[in-house]
Design a protein around this motif. Structure first.
Motif, PDB file in Angstrom:
ATOM      1  N   THR A  82      17.756  38.321  -5.321  1.00 27.02           N
ATOM      2  CA  THR A  82      19.043  38.969  -5.581  1.00 27.02           C
ATOM      3  C   THR A  82      19.082  39.374  -7.049  1.00 27.02           C
ATOM      4  N   PRO A  83      19.696  40.508  -7.348  1.00 24.05           N
ATOM      5  CA  PRO A  83      19.754  40.924  -8.753  1.00 24.05           C
ATOM      6  C   PRO A  83      20.599  39.964  -9.575  1.00 24.05           C
ATOM      7  N   ILE A  84      20.260  39.850 -10.835  1.00 28.10           N
ATOM      8  CA  ILE A  84      21.014  38.963 -11.723  1.00 28.10           C
ATOM      9  C   ILE A  84      22.423  39.501 -11.900  1.00 28.10           C
ATOM     10  N   VAL A  85      22.557  40.797 -12.063  1.00 33.07           N
ATOM     11  CA  VAL A  85      23.856  41.452 -12.181  1.00 33.07           C
ATOM     12  C   VAL A  85      23.899  42.520 -11.094  1.00 33.07           C
ATOM     13  N   ALA A  86      24.890  42.426 -10.238  1.00 30.60           N
ATOM     14  CA  ALA A  86      25.001  43.406  -9.160  1.00 30.60           C
ATOM     15  C   ALA A  86      25.303  44.787  -9.741  1.00 30.60           C
TER      16      ALA A  86
END
Length: 91
Positions: free
Chosen positions: A55-59
């Motif tokens: 999952t991305p660190i910051v969406a």
């Protein structure tokens, strides 16, 4: 007098060079271990592959679209056109 000044500048430069190297901790330099001996015929070991997180660190944000277009003119200038819809003001 010029010879004395030249020797004094050389001495000062030598002292400054020694002082700039005084911050290196020579004891730490000897503790490094070599993973692979140096050989010009054998390439070094490849580093581990970088894996991206699931999952991305910051969406990412849902971004809009601007229907612009750009091109380079014959004289080398870059031109970008961005159509903007502007409503007429009410009198």
């Amino acid at each position: 007098m010029k010879l004395f000044r030249a020797w004094a500048q050389l001495a000062l430069l030598s002292i400054l060079a020694m002082m700039s190297c005084a911050g290196d901790d020579l004891r730490q330099l000897g503790t490094a271990t070599v993973q692979q001996p140096f050989d010009q015929e054998t390439p070094p070991e490849q580093p581990e592959a970088f894996t991206l997180p699931a999952t991305p660190i910051v969406a990412g944000a849902n971004a809009g679209y601007l229907p612009g277009s750009g091109h380079v003119t014959p004289d080398g200038a870059y031109t970008y056109r961005l159509p903007i819809d502007v409503r007429r003001a009410h009198p």
